[in-house]
Write a protein that holds these residues in place. Structure first.
Motif, PDB file in Angstrom:
ATOM      1  N   LYS A 167       0.816  -1.226   0.000  1.00  0.00           N
ATOM      2  CA  LYS A 167       0.000   0.000   0.000  1.00  0.00           C
ATOM      3  C   LYS A 167       0.844   1.268   0.000  1.00  0.00           C
ATOM      4  O   LYS A 167       0.431   2.295   0.523  1.00  0.00           O
ATOM      5  CB  LYS A 167      -0.955   0.003   1.191  1.00  0.00           C
ATOM      6  N   SER A 168       2.029   1.194  -0.584  1.00  0.00           N
ATOM      7  CA  SER A 168       2.864   2.386  -0.684  1.00  0.00           C
ATOM      8  C   SER A 168       2.348   3.274  -1.810  1.00  0.00           C
ATOM      9  O   SER A 168       1.715   2.802  -2.747  1.00  0.00           O
ATOM     10  CB  SER A 168       4.323   1.998  -0.957  1.00  0.00           C
ATOM     11  N   PHE A 176       3.756   7.652   0.675  1.00  0.00           N
ATOM     12  CA  PHE A 176       3.822   6.803   1.853  1.00  0.00           C
ATOM     13  C   PHE A 176       4.618   5.563   1.513  1.00  0.00           C
ATOM     14  O   PHE A 176       4.355   4.895   0.519  1.00  0.00           O
ATOM     15  CB  PHE A 176       2.412   6.393   2.299  1.00  0.00           C
ATOM     16  N   HIS A 178       6.161   1.968   3.266  1.00  0.00           N
ATOM     17  CA  HIS A 178       5.998   1.079   4.404  1.00  0.00           C
ATOM     18  C   HIS A 178       7.352   0.862   5.071  1.00  0.00           C
ATOM     19  O   HIS A 178       8.274   0.272   4.479  1.00  0.00           O
ATOM     20  CB  HIS A 178       5.403  -0.250   3.921  1.00  0.00           C
ATOM     21  N   ASN A 179       7.508   1.355   6.311  1.00  0.00           N
ATOM     22  CA  ASN A 179       8.813   1.361   6.970  1.00  0.00           C
ATOM     23  C   ASN A 179       9.432  -0.025   7.120  1.00  0.00           C
ATOM     24  O   ASN A 179      10.612  -0.227   6.835  1.00  0.00           O
ATOM     25  CB  ASN A 179       8.704   2.019   8.359  1.00  0.00           C
ATOM     26  N   GLU A 180       8.646  -0.990   7.592  1.00  0.00           N
ATOM     27  CA  GLU A 180       9.202  -2.318   7.832  1.00  0.00           C
ATOM     28  C   GLU A 180       9.661  -2.959   6.531  1.00  0.00           C
ATOM     29  O   GLU A 180      10.730  -3.571   6.467  1.00  0.00           O
ATOM     30  CB  GLU A 180       8.154  -3.202   8.518  1.00  0.00           C
ATOM     31  N   THR A 181       8.861  -2.810   5.488  1.00  0.00           N
ATOM     32  CA  THR A 181       9.258  -3.361   4.194  1.00  0.00           C
ATOM     33  C   THR A 181      10.485  -2.629   3.668  1.00  0.00           C
ATOM     34  O   THR A 181      11.376  -3.237   3.069  1.00  0.00           O
ATOM     35  CB  THR A 181       8.094  -3.253   3.183  1.00  0.00           C
TER      36      THR A 181
END
Length: 202
Positions: A167-168, A176, A178-181
């Motif tokens: 969902k970036s 946006f 995704h930080n973890e990814t």
């Protein structure tokens, strides 16, 4: 075909649709090819057409359209621009004058075959940080400097990656990532860099 089979309906669900639950008639492979190797034409702007509220039953003195062509990555963009100009200007409707000017022409890039060390390194990195083997696919966007780098360094191997999930919304006004990814992807790239260093220093 491997990427298309793996992504399946994500090949088309990742795009915004005007209808709910779209069901394209093309196969996943054809949809992937449409977004990578097959040419497309989009009208991205216009001038001379009135808004609907002001439009009457009259002929317009002129209409300008801005066209965006996506070419297969092995097609010479300058030659294609000349061919499009000829196609639009030579055989026009009666009493109509058509002019075509290529604002810019940028060639795509066809990646060289991946070296076995790089393929193995990417696969190990992906397994280590994502728990799945690595995969790669082409995309319809143009990154002009990749073609220039490929010409300048024809023997070089390239690892081109970016964060487009989950969902970036890259490059948008509400960007946006995704930080973890992102952390996992960065770890994968560093793993490949380490393997590359080990190859050249050992």
């Amino acid at each position: 075909e491997l990427a298309a089979d793996t992504l399946q309906d994500m090949v088309y669900l990742k795009f915004p649709w005007a209808v709910d639950a779209p069901q394209p008639s093309e196969s996943y492979t054809d949809l992937t090819l449409n977004n990578t190797w097959r040419p497309t034409l989009a009208v991205t702007g216009q001038e001379g057409m009135p808004d609907l509220v002001n439009a009457g039953n009259t002929l317009l003195p002129f209409t300008k359209l801005k066209l965006s062509f996506r070419l297969p990555p092995t097609v010479d963009a300058d030659i294609a621009a000349v061919a499009v100009k000829k196609a639009l200007e030579v055989d026009t409707p009666p009493l109509v004058k058509v002019e075509f000017d290529a604002e810019s022409s940028m060639a795509g890039w066809n990646a060289p075959e991946i070296a076995s060390w790089l393929e193995n390194s990417m696969s190990k990195a992906s397994e280590a940080f994502f728990g799945k083997p690595s995969m790669y696919m082409g995309t319809g966007g143009t990154i002009p400097f990749m073609g220039m780098l490929g010409e300048r360094f024809p023997e070089a191997q390239f690892l081109i990656t970016g964060l487009l999930g989950p969902k970036s919304n890259a490059h948008g006004p509400n960007e946006f990532l995704h930080n973890e990814t992102g952390k996992r992807l960065t770890s994968c790239v560093e793993h490949v860099n380490e393997d590359h260093y080990s190859r050249n220093s050992g």
